[in-house]
Design an enzyme around this catalytic site. Sequence first.
Site, PDB file in Angstrom:
ATOM      1  N   ARG A 275       0.821  -1.200   0.000  1.00 48.78           N
ATOM      2  CA  ARG A 275       0.000   0.000   0.000  1.00 48.78           C
ATOM      3  C   ARG A 275       0.860   1.257   0.000  1.00 48.78           C
ATOM      4  O   ARG A 275       0.512   2.258  -0.635  1.00 48.78           O
ATOM      5  CB  ARG A 275      -0.938   0.004   1.206  1.00 48.78           C
ATOM      6  CG  ARG A 275      -1.890   1.199   1.206  1.00 48.78           C
ATOM      7  CD  ARG A 275      -2.876   1.173   2.363  1.00 48.78           C
ATOM      8  NE  ARG A 275      -3.946   0.223   2.127  1.00 48.78           N
ATOM      9  CZ  ARG A 275      -4.168  -0.860   2.849  1.00 48.78           C
ATOM     10  NH1 ARG A 275      -3.378  -1.133   3.876  1.00 48.78           N
ATOM     11  NH2 ARG A 275      -5.165  -1.668   2.584  1.00 48.78           N
ATOM     12  N   ALA A 276       1.986   1.226   0.697  1.00 52.57           N
ATOM     13  CA  ALA A 276       2.853   2.405   0.747  1.00 52.57           C
ATOM     14  C   ALA A 276       3.359   2.772  -0.641  1.00 52.57           C
ATOM     15  O   ALA A 276       3.404   3.956  -1.008  1.00 52.57           O
ATOM     16  CB  ALA A 276       4.036   2.134   1.685  1.00 52.57           C
TER      17      ALA A 276
END
Length: 716
Positions: A275-276
């Site tokens: 997700r980062a």
Amino acid sequence: MTTTYPFSAIVGMDGLRLALLLNAVSPAVGGVLVRGEKGTAKSTAVRAIAALLPAVDVVAGCRFSCDPAAPDPSCPDGPHEPDTGEARPARMVELPVGASEDRLVGALDIERALSDGVKAFEPGLLADAHRGVLYVDEVNLLHDHLIDLLLDAAAMGASYVEREGVSVRHAARFLLVGTMNPEEGELRPQLLDRFGLTVEVAASRDTDERVEVVRRRLAYDEDPEGFAARWAADEAALRERIAAARALLPRVGLGDRALRQIAAVCAGFEVDGMRADIVTARTATALAAWADRTDVRTEDVRGAALLSLPHRRRRAPFDAPGLDEDKLDEILRQFEEDEPEPDPDAGPEGPDSPDDGPDGPGGPENPGGGPQEGAGDGAGEQAPPAAPEPSVPDQRTGEHETADRETDSARADGDGGAGESAEGTGGSGGERAAVGAAAPFRTRRLDVPGLGEGAAGRRSRARSAHGRTTGARRPRGTLSALHLTATVRAAAPHQRARGRRGPGLLVRRDDLREAVREGREGNLVLFVVDASGSMAARTRMSAIKGAVLSLLLDAYQRRDKVGLITFRGADAELALPPTSSVDAAAVRLERLPTGGRTPLAAGLLKAREVLRVERLRDPSRRPLLVVVTDGRATEAKRAGGPTPVERAGRAARMLAGDGVASVVVDCESGPVRLGLAGALARELRATPVTLDELRADSVTALVRDVRTVSNPRRAA
């Protein structure tokens, strides 16, 4: 209608303003979490950005704000007729901390669904916020299951309401903004990760900037309409720039080099999951569009990482979010050799030329593109303070352990006397410097006995809206959790009398049964820590602090409130009032000095008073008292009065009479043991636990629950 404070009039707070603007340009970034102390204009900035969002076209009469150009096929108000659109401003919806699940996602009328076969759905705040802004003030105080629902909807762009096989789905795409004061408690790492960006804000320490903040705020309070009119041109320019960046966003290219930079940065900071990387890529693209460019550059990747990674990097428990900018620059430096030379014939690229740095006209120092004058109800952003280095106990071989045992032996003959003098200066003086805590460990779970009804958590058994079903009862108010089997069983005997013919079941209001569920609650864990001279041997105090730190970490994971009382010298002190901020308790513990006499009775009486006040504030949250002591009581004796031991016993019996569940952590060590902590546990009707028995992997047989012991022998 109240006039909103202008966004362009806000002084400083550059990181926050930039993060909000990037989400306005690209809602796919995933929202903003604003962390900061009270009074830093977090709410003012959020409300101001909503006024800058472009107007939205909606289907006339649709409660779910469907786009007439592409209506939601599953909209509960659909299907929609063509050419029924109308324009309205983007909404900003506020979610109060005390909101219920039905208020957030909407309420489905189970009674009408069962009896009439009709899907009667009342939209919630997620529907109201569709295509607008959803603002959650004090998001860290929101119940965990509400945060889960909120973040799931933000991630999927839709809200699902399920009630016993009856379901409703509607679109829910919004700019999510949460604000929080870290002193009041942290969010779980899993929830932090669901926010796209995070920003730390703090009040400016610059005198001129603070003066400008006050001047503008007073001018706004005196004449909101006139103040807004003076900033109308800047607001209009900013609104046009947001619209232009939105239009440019689909044409921004994210090249392979930029993707590799993003991947290298995320890998370098050891963030979990992917997700980062995705959020950083979307943020870098939005930064390029905001700078009126169609290519993503190194400065975009750097700026995106500073906003998207601080709350995602791996860190030790109780460490504040943050990012090492030197390490970030070092990772990006490896790509400099491949950096293409700027084209001198290209000329400037709109308001943000390639020469614009972070302090340029279009950088975060001035997102409005005009001259920066300072700002309104806010203050400048500052980097989060570095975590203090824990002090390390001396590592001299065996000296502390020997001194500790000698001190315990010397105390076996009385209430302190020479032993107190040996460890300090005696009396209420003699303070030793704070020592560092030993490494934390995983502790056994200590529960409050019985069945509570407190806030959702992970410690003690409680009736809750979520958990395993244990029974059924008649509804209390609006029915939300139907117990289908019990409802059918209640309605079945009356079918002939109601004239039922054929299939189906005739259900009336009196037949309905709601499910009774059992889950876990969070408790108020109140620590009462002995900081007197008898605990002052460095190795012992380090181990004790390590044990309390471990219990604090356990309380954080189980969503408890915590408080800290210390007693030493002549009195007890409430070092930390009950709070959800376990981090604050850890800091107070780390700085705790030791020395002086042992006013055990004062510590217990202070605990009783704190619990009495908290019971009035939150009657449903049950307390768990954790007394960390060796059991000695050595305060100054009073002529003709009870001895310190007698006063401590009386205070313990008062707490036991209040029904407070307690555990006594026995810190006595050495070859000669007096068993004083065990005697205190009997008076408190508490469970005595040694430091070793606190460990979850201990081989010592230990009851897992804290029991209110009625048989004193059982507690011994």
